[in-house]
Scaffold this motif. Structure first.
Motif, PDB file in Angstrom:
ATOM      1  N   PHE A  65       1.132  -1.316   0.375  1.00  0.00           N
ATOM      2  CA  PHE A  65      -0.165   0.163   0.066  1.00  0.00           C
ATOM      3  C   PHE A  65       0.738   1.110  -0.069  1.00  0.00           C
ATOM      4  O   PHE A  65       0.467   2.159   0.691  1.00  0.00           O
ATOM      5  CB  PHE A  65      -1.051  -0.076   1.009  1.00  0.00           C
ATOM      6  N   ALA A  66       1.780   1.060  -1.010  1.00  0.00           N
ATOM      7  CA  ALA A  66       3.015   2.597  -1.394  1.00  0.00           C
ATOM      8  C   ALA A  66       3.516   2.596   0.618  1.00  0.00           C
ATOM      9  O   ALA A  66       3.665   4.105   0.180  1.00  0.00           O
ATOM     10  CB  ALA A  66       1.959   3.514  -1.930  1.00  0.00           C
ATOM     11  N   GLY A  67       3.721   2.077   0.441  1.00  0.00           N
ATOM     12  CA  GLY A  67       4.888   2.544   2.146  1.00  0.00           C
ATOM     13  C   GLY A  67       4.088   2.509   3.242  1.00  0.00           C
ATOM     14  O   GLY A  67       4.735   2.727   4.057  1.00  0.00           O
ATOM     15  N   MET A  68       2.366   2.020   3.256  1.00  0.00           N
ATOM     16  CA  MET A  68       1.632   2.520   3.851  1.00  0.00           C
ATOM     17  C   MET A  68       2.107   1.246   5.707  1.00  0.00           C
ATOM     18  O   MET A  68       2.014   1.380   7.134  1.00  0.00           O
ATOM     19  CB  MET A  68       0.545   2.123   4.145  1.00  0.00           C
ATOM     20  N   TYR A  69       2.360   0.560   5.206  1.00  0.00           N
ATOM     21  CA  TYR A  69       2.320  -0.742   5.517  1.00  0.00           C
ATOM     22  C   TYR A  69       4.053  -1.567   5.136  1.00  0.00           C
ATOM     23  O   TYR A  69       4.071  -1.613   4.109  1.00  0.00           O
ATOM     24  CB  TYR A  69       1.820  -1.993   5.839  1.00  0.00           C
ATOM     25  N   ALA A  70       3.931  -1.769   5.455  1.00  0.00           N
ATOM     26  CA  ALA A  70       5.981  -2.404   6.307  1.00  0.00           C
ATOM     27  C   ALA A  70       6.172  -3.709   7.001  1.00  0.00           C
ATOM     28  O   ALA A  70       5.616  -3.520   7.848  1.00  0.00           O
ATOM     29  CB  ALA A  70       7.317  -2.067   6.128  1.00  0.00           C
ATOM     30  N   THR A  71       6.142  -4.824   6.472  1.00  0.00           N
ATOM     31  CA  THR A  71       6.683  -5.652   7.487  1.00  0.00           C
ATOM     32  C   THR A  71       8.222  -6.794   6.904  1.00  0.00           C
ATOM     33  O   THR A  71       9.060  -6.155   6.015  1.00  0.00           O
ATOM     34  CB  THR A  71       5.679  -7.138   7.205  1.00  0.00           C
ATOM     35  N   SER A  72       8.934  -7.378   7.761  1.00  0.00           N
ATOM     36  CA  SER A  72       9.942  -7.905   7.413  1.00  0.00           C
ATOM     37  C   SER A  72      10.113  -9.162   8.793  1.00  0.00           C
ATOM     38  O   SER A  72       8.986  -9.492   9.821  1.00  0.00           O
ATOM     39  CB  SER A  72      11.050  -6.796   8.264  1.00  0.00           C
ATOM     40  N   PRO A  73      11.251  -9.945   8.694  1.00  0.00           N
ATOM     41  CA  PRO A  73      11.328 -10.935   9.732  1.00  0.00           C
ATOM     42  C   PRO A  73      11.316 -10.630  10.628  1.00  0.00           C
ATOM     43  O   PRO A  73      10.712 -11.707  11.709  1.00  0.00           O
ATOM     44  CB  PRO A  73      12.695 -11.733   8.934  1.00  0.00           C
ATOM     45  N   ALA A  74      12.318  -9.624  11.015  1.00  0.00           N
ATOM     46  CA  ALA A  74      11.645  -8.970  12.771  1.00  0.00           C
ATOM     47  C   ALA A  74      10.083  -9.502  13.672  1.00  0.00           C
ATOM     48  O   ALA A  74       9.952  -9.317  14.639  1.00  0.00           O
ATOM     49  CB  ALA A  74      12.270  -8.250  12.754  1.00  0.00           C
ATOM     50  N   GLY A 119      -4.835  -4.122  16.753  1.00  0.00           N
ATOM     51  CA  GLY A 119      -4.098  -2.337  16.469  1.00  0.00           C
ATOM     52  C   GLY A 119      -3.213  -2.931  16.559  1.00  0.00           C
ATOM     53  O   GLY A 119      -2.034  -1.531  16.417  1.00  0.00           O
ATOM     54  N   MET A 120      -2.509  -3.971  17.923  1.00  0.00           N
ATOM     55  CA  MET A 120      -1.196  -3.884  18.140  1.00  0.00           C
ATOM     56  C   MET A 120       0.547  -3.614  16.920  1.00  0.00           C
ATOM     57  O   MET A 120       0.973  -3.703  16.614  1.00  0.00           O
ATOM     58  CB  MET A 120      -0.451  -4.665  18.933  1.00  0.00           C
ATOM     59  N   TYR A 121      -0.699  -5.046  16.079  1.00  0.00           N
ATOM     60  CA  TYR A 121      -0.094  -5.501  14.667  1.00  0.00           C
ATOM     61  C   TYR A 121       0.617  -4.269  13.490  1.00  0.00           C
ATOM     62  O   TYR A 121       0.838  -3.883  13.612  1.00  0.00           O
ATOM     63  CB  TYR A 121      -1.192  -6.392  13.688  1.00  0.00           C
ATOM     64  N   PHE A 122      -1.044  -3.155  13.910  1.00  0.00           N
ATOM     65  CA  PHE A 122      -0.926  -2.577  12.354  1.00  0.00           C
ATOM     66  C   PHE A 122      -0.122  -1.550  13.446  1.00  0.00           C
ATOM     67  O   PHE A 122       0.819  -1.255  12.553  1.00  0.00           O
ATOM     68  CB  PHE A 122      -2.270  -1.428  12.882  1.00  0.00           C
ATOM     69  N   MET A 123       0.252  -0.781  14.732  1.00  0.00           N
ATOM     70  CA  MET A 123       1.217  -0.547  15.105  1.00  0.00           C
ATOM     71  C   MET A 123       2.674  -0.322  14.774  1.00  0.00           C
ATOM     72  O   MET A 123       2.919   0.480  14.779  1.00  0.00           O
ATOM     73  CB  MET A 123       0.995  -0.498  16.885  1.00  0.00           C
ATOM     74  N   ILE A 124       3.556  -1.876  14.995  1.00  0.00           N
ATOM     75  CA  ILE A 124       4.875  -2.780  14.590  1.00  0.00           C
ATOM     76  C   ILE A 124       4.718  -2.528  12.909  1.00  0.00           C
ATOM     77  O   ILE A 124       5.547  -2.204  13.158  1.00  0.00           O
ATOM     78  CB  ILE A 124       4.460  -3.928  15.376  1.00  0.00           C
ATOM     79  N   SER A 125       3.386  -3.142  12.276  1.00  0.00           N
ATOM     80  CA  SER A 125       4.429  -2.920  10.909  1.00  0.00           C
ATOM     81  C   SER A 125       3.395  -1.722  10.811  1.00  0.00           C
ATOM     82  O   SER A 125       3.501  -1.582   8.954  1.00  0.00           O
ATOM     83  CB  SER A 125       4.058  -4.018  10.570  1.00  0.00           C
ATOM     84  N   SER A 126       3.505  -0.711  10.317  1.00  0.00           N
ATOM     85  CA  SER A 126       3.132   0.471   9.945  1.00  0.00           C
ATOM     86  C   SER A 126       4.212   0.889   9.188  1.00  0.00           C
ATOM     87  O   SER A 126       5.620   0.879   9.795  1.00  0.00           O
ATOM     88  CB  SER A 126       2.687   1.147  11.087  1.00  0.00           C
ATOM     89  N   GLY A 127       4.199   1.646   8.492  1.00  0.00           N
ATOM     90  CA  GLY A 127       5.232   2.329   7.545  1.00  0.00           C
ATOM     91  C   GLY A 127       5.449   4.167   7.389  1.00  0.00           C
ATOM     92  O   GLY A 127       5.130   4.802   6.839  1.00  0.00           O
ATOM     93  N   HIS A 128       3.870   4.355   7.586  1.00  0.00           N
ATOM     94  CA  HIS A 128       2.996   5.596   7.804  1.00  0.00           C
ATOM     95  C   HIS A 128       2.728   6.164   9.278  1.00  0.00           C
ATOM     96  O   HIS A 128       2.057   5.088  10.070  1.00  0.00           O
ATOM     97  CB  HIS A 128       2.785   5.341   6.886  1.00  0.00           C
ATOM     98  N   ILE A 184       8.613  19.569  10.093  1.00  0.00           N
ATOM     99  CA  ILE A 184      10.890  19.906  10.126  1.00  0.00           C
ATOM    100  C   ILE A 184      10.575  18.430   8.480  1.00  0.00           C
ATOM    101  O   ILE A 184      11.087  19.271   7.582  1.00  0.00           O
ATOM    102  CB  ILE A 184      10.780  19.123  11.106  1.00  0.00           C
ATOM    103  N   ALA A 185       9.795  17.637   8.267  1.00  0.00           N
ATOM    104  CA  ALA A 185       9.940  17.033   7.201  1.00  0.00           C
ATOM    105  C   ALA A 185       9.232  16.759   5.708  1.00  0.00           C
ATOM    106  O   ALA A 185       9.018  16.800   4.896  1.00  0.00           O
ATOM    107  CB  ALA A 185      10.234  15.529   7.414  1.00  0.00           C
ATOM    108  N   GLY A 186       7.636  17.830   6.512  1.00  0.00           N
ATOM    109  CA  GLY A 186       7.001  17.849   4.931  1.00  0.00           C
ATOM    110  C   GLY A 186       6.117  16.178   4.731  1.00  0.00           C
ATOM    111  O   GLY A 186       5.979  16.070   4.161  1.00  0.00           O
ATOM    112  N   THR A 187       6.611  15.375   6.017  1.00  0.00           N
ATOM    113  CA  THR A 187       5.811  13.974   5.326  1.00  0.00           C
ATOM    114  C   THR A 187       5.849  13.332   6.334  1.00  0.00           C
ATOM    115  O   THR A 187       6.381  13.705   7.909  1.00  0.00           O
ATOM    116  CB  THR A 187       6.858  13.071   4.422  1.00  0.00           C
ATOM    117  N   LEU A 188       5.148  11.858   6.595  1.00  0.00           N
ATOM    118  CA  LEU A 188       5.112  10.641   7.623  1.00  0.00           C
ATOM    119  C   LEU A 188       5.205   9.996   7.389  1.00  0.00           C
ATOM    120  O   LEU A 188       4.971   9.053   7.983  1.00  0.00           O
ATOM    121  CB  LEU A 188       2.804  10.813   7.754  1.00  0.00           C
TER     122      LEU A 188
END
Lengths: 483, 501
Positions: A65-74, A119-128, A184-188
């Motif tokens: 989803f365009a970087g909104m959601y990210a996951t990794s082995p960890a 909710g916690m799942y999303f908290m952990i693997s969000s990219g935004h 500061i960054a202009g992005t989230l």
């Protein structure tokens, strides 16, 4: 739209399915069949846990989803760890959920618990940060309802009010900080912020203030000192099953999310901006948590302060700022889950059988209920970091990872933390002393805990003994974090 | 893994733990304890003989039976074992004391739990002595500490809650210093680029710890182990702890556990950081010198038998650390002999005190007297133990102390000589407190009429004390044998590593 990106979210989807099944079961099955609801939930959740552990994890991370959601082995690994913890909590809560006063509402309990986990799942693997905030709110607000679950008890209400007010307040602070970051960054997007902070050119007072707000917001969730004041009252007032969930799962997930945010987003300004903030917070958290725990006589309050200081130790893995630190943190959370849930399991089973919750009630417990006393002792030793139990290994590794930078300040920090382990040993031994050494004329009667409670405790004991000695567990956690 | 003999020093206690868990009555428990500890003695003796054979056949590695099994690969943590003469001496000592300790606790209440904790404690002790990996060493060290809390708290006497907590917290405080030191050593264990290691032999061979770090890590590890070795001012747990502990625990604790401190100081602090040891030894010499003298004087004014002996332990164990810090072959040999000698002798003392206390129900020497007439066997044993303690030739104390002081006096500078003389003065003080007890307790008028009806030692008590006396006399009569056993450790190669004479 590429629908295959949903595959990256298979754990979330699995959890959603479990939630829906439980919801439908609760809504449409007959009153009689609903007696089996807790067991059904446990079985479904056990399947989900097994699915998470067995299905081949993502190779090198995926973004959807365009970087909104990210996951990794960890991230998959920490979700699995949380799953194991939730499974134990669910098993331990069966008796309580089926008791006279809770039986009518037990459906809500299980639905809310699954929802907060989502909710916690999303908290952990969000990219935004937007997804992050949604996850955070989903994880916090239903918890307030769970804290107030014993609606006939005054303390339960008080705790719920305190919890909801702090949750809202801390979210507000966090959002304030994030709005500064956006300025500061202009992005989230995590990547975008990290990119714009790269090189330290954007270092400013604004960034320091923003980070202070963000850390304060997380501090509330993790009950780090000086944002810990709600913890003891809420832990005491909430039903024991909810307290154990709050102290282990909620804390573990928040700690990992904190780690992700600090290292991925603000990693480039580690030295300039947040190392010293965290440094001070860790010292305060460990020390004050320990000092307050010494005077507690109510077992739940006692564990509340003990969990505050444990959160301080967990933060050592964040300040290590290194792959070893991340794996040590995950390992610590895993061990902490088993140890703390064993303690809460014993407390819950004694509370269910006799209604007693004070440390003085535990006097002479070994004479009447040797197995429970023994389990409690293992839990206390593991929390205190005594070998050969898992707590020793997790403490040792987290200290070792924090020492890797080799600066004198880090050695001072570790030394303070080590001195604190002695204080913590003192109060953990007080419990052991009550159970094994103190004599009393009115010990708790001998009773047999429910089958579900014993199962939960057996899992915890197995975890306490095996997770440390069996080295592949740690090896695995290290391989998942290595790039 | 099981082809290495050393691993059985941990396996046998673990099997004993399992056996104890299945026991139903006290007879079975005694059977398990006696069989297991006999097996451990046999194993130690066999190891000793085999070791000497290998040495005389020309094996000249610093340690024999070296083996290593990977445990936590990413951190390079291994279960590494290996022994030299010192470790073998310590293993033998532990076995003897565990064996006699089992006999001394023949009629303990709640025997199952008691022996479970006692065997767990000895698992830690054995594991510590066979390990050459800092991580496993530290782990076993802590395994040995925590059962003390319950052993004293549940089976102790007097002010047991206070003593148990004080002992546990102080020793754990020591291990906090130690853990920091060990982690520091790990991160400087290898030269730039080489893999880091916890293995003592590899660290010593690498010799990569920079002098600046040594100056920080040496005090950390030395203090860490020194707390267990009852070094002034960290000795205060020892009198209280020993006084409150049940007999077998006092024996094992003063006899073996305090040796962990001296052994660790030598094996870790001095062996791995010789330069800092050379530079900073004077600070610790002062502290241990104070231990030696202060312990002896404190023992003079105590009225409780166990306190007298506990302070005497502070004094004697102080002498061990004192000798180690002299950093020369003679004194170190003396230190090892003193460890053995003190271990056996103090175990004998505590066993006898336990037996006397079990009969008279008091440990206050003012309330007892004339025991020589009432229980001659125990009294004679007590006199022998006393003589060993004050250094009568022919018993173990004499050879050990003699070697230590000869070695210490080899230093030609003023500082070392003055401190040697000061420490020597403790011998006189020892004579004072030993003879005071012997005079008041064993001779003189009977203080309490009820004591007249008491009986002398039972067979298991006679057996326990007699075996200890034989060992004490053996060291005293054949000191060369032990000196030979130990000397390979101080072979020239080691001292080039140590950077000392």
């Amino acid at each position: 739209m590429d629908y295959s990106q949903f595959l990256a979210m298979k754990q979330e989807i699995g959890l959603l399915i479990v939630f829906l099944l439980v919801f439908l079961y609760d809504t449409f099955f007959s009153k009689k069949a609903q007696g089996a609801l807790p067991v059904v939930t446990c079985v479904l959740f056990a399947l989900l846990t097994a699915f998470g552990l067995l299905c081949p994890s993502v190779k090198d991370g995926a973004v959807a989803f365009a970087g909104m959601y990210a996951t990794s082995p960890a991230i998959v690994a920490i979700k699995n760890i949380l799953n194991v913890g939730v499974l134990i909590v669910l098993i331990q809560s069966i008796k309580w959920a089926n008791s006279e006063f809770t039986a009518v509402r037990r459906g809500e309990f299980y639905e809310l618990i699954l929802l907060t986990l989502l909710g916690m799942y999303f908290m952990i693997s969000s990219g935004h940060f937007l997804i992050f905030i949604i996850g955070l709110e989903t994880a916090s607000l239903p918890l307030a309802a769970m804290v107030a679950f014993d609606k006939n008890r005054y303390e339960s209400h008080e705790a719920a009010i305190k919890y909801i007010l702090t949750a809202v307040f801390s979210s507000a602070i966090l959002l304030m900080g994030l709005s500064f970051v956006y300025g500061i960054a202009g992005t989230l997007y995590y990547d975008g912020i990290a990119m714009s902070l790269f090189g330290g050119s954007a270092m400013s007072v604004m960034l320091i203030v923003a980070l202070a707000f963000v850390i304060a917001g997380f501090g509330f969730k993790l009950s780090l000192v000086p944002f810990h004041l709600w913890t003891a009252d809420v832990y005491q007032g909430a039903p024991t099953s909810v307290t154990s969930y709050l102290s282990v799962i909620s804390k573990g997930s928040a700690a990992f999310a904190f780690l992700v945010v600090l290292t991925q987003v603000f990693g480039t300004v580690y030295e300039q901006a947040w190392e010293w903030m965290l440094y001070a917070i860790i010292i305060l958290t460990i020390t004050i948590g320990n000092l307050f725990a010494m005077r507690q006589r109510n077992m739940k309050r006692f564990l509340a302060f003990s969990s505050i200081s444990q959160a301080g130790y967990i933060m050592l893995g964040v300040i290590a700022f290194d792959y070893m630190g991340i794996s040590a943190l995950m390992y610590y959370v895993l061990v902490y889950i088993f140890s703390n849930l064993a303690a809460f399991g014993v407390i819950g089973s004694i509370e269910n059988a006799t209604g007693k919750i004070d440390m003085t009630d535990y006097n002479g417990l070994y004479k009447t209920n040797p197995r429970l006393a023994f389990t409690m002792m293992l839990a206390m030793f593991s929390l205190a970091g005594i070998p050969p139990f898992a707590g020793f290994f997790s403490k040792f590794f987290i200290f070792t990872s924090a020492a890797q930078q080799g600066t004198p300040e880090m050695y001072v920090l570790i030394f303070i933390a080590l001195l604190n382990t002695i204080i913590s040993l003192y109060y953990y031994l007080l419990v052991v002393k009550a159970m094994f050494i103190n004599e009393t004329d009115t010990p708790l009667p001998t009773f047999r805990s429910a089958c579900s409670e014993r199962l939960g405790l057996w899992i915890c004991v197995a975890g306490i003994i095996l997770v440390g000695i069996v080295s592949p567990v740690y090896d695995y956690l290290l391989t998942v974090v290595l790039p | 893994m099981f082809s290495n003999i050393l691993i059985y020093f941990v396996v046998i206690p673990l099997v004993m733990l399992l056996g104890l868990a299945l026991c139903r009555d006290i007879k079975q428990i005694r059977a398990v304890a006696v069989t297991g500890s006999t097996a451990l003695i046999a194993l130690s003796v066999w190891l000793l003989v085999d070791y000497l054979c290998q040495r005389s056949a020309g094996a000249d590695a610093p340690m024999l039976y070296v083996d290593s099994w990977t445990w936590f690969a990413p951190l390079n943590i291994n279960l590494a074992v290996g022994v030299d003469g010192i470790s073998i001496a310590m293993l033998l000592l532990s076995s003897i004391i565990l064996f006699t300790g089992s006999f001394a606790s023949w009629q303990i209440p709640q025997p199952k739990e008691f022996f479970l904790w006692l065997i767990l404690l000895s698992t830690g002790v054995y594991g510590f002595f066979i390990s050459i990996d800092l991580f496993t060493m530290f782990m076993f060290y802590e395994v040995a500490l925590i059962p003390m809390y319950l052993l004293i708290g549940v089976w102790g006497s007097g002010n047991k809650n206070y003593s148990a907590m004080k002992l546990t917290l102080m020793l754990m405080g020591g291990s906090a210093f130690l853990m920091l030191g060990l982690i520091g050593i790990y991160y400087h264990s290898a030269p730039e680029g080489a893999p880091l290691t916890w293995n003592i032999l590899e660290i010593a061979a690498n010799d990569a710890i920079a002098p600046g770090w040594q100056r920080f890590l040496f005090p950390m590890t030395f203090v860490g182990f020194g707390v267990l070795g009852a070094m002034f001012p960290f000795h205060t747990w020892s009198p209280d702890g020993h006084a409150s502990a049940p007999t077998a625990v006092s024996m094992l604790h003063a006899g073996v556990l305090m040796k962990l401190g001296g052994y660790g100081c030598f094996r870790v602090a001095i062996y791995l950081m010789p330069q800092a040891a050379n530079e900073l030894a004077w600070i610790f010499l002062i502290l241990t010198g104070i231990s030696v003298v202060y312990g002896a004087f404190s023992a003079c004014v105590q009225n409780d038998l166990k306190y007298i002996n506990a302070y005497s332990s502070v004094s004697h164990c102080g002498l061990v650390l004192f000798a180690i810090l002299m950093l020369n072959t003679t004194a170190m040999t003396g230190a090892i002999m003193q460890m053995l000698s003190h271990g056996l002798m103090t175990a004998l003392f505590f066993a006898l005190i336990g037996m006397i206390y079990g009969r008279t129900h008091t440990r206050d020497i003012r309330e007892m007297g004339g025991l020589m007439r009432i229980m001659p066997y125990l009294s004679v044993c007590y006199v022998i133990a006393g003589m060993a303690s004050l250094g009568l030739p022919g018993l173990s104390g004499f050879v050990a102390e003699m070697t230590i002081f000869v070695g210490s006096f080899q230093h030609s500078d003023m500082f070392h000589r003055v401190f040697t003389i000061v420490a020597c003065s403790s011998i006189v003080t020892t004579a004072v407190y030993i003879l005071r007890v012997v005079g008041k307790l064993l001779y003189g008028p009977v203080q309490d009429e009820h004591h007249l009806s008491l009986t002398d030692a039972t067979w298991w008590e006679r057996f326990a004390t007699a075996s200890l006396i034989v060992c004490v006399a053996a060291i005293g009569c054949f000191p060369n044998f032990f000196a030979d056993l130990i000397k390979f450790t101080f072979s020239p190669q080691i001292f080039t590593v140590l950077g000392m004479n």
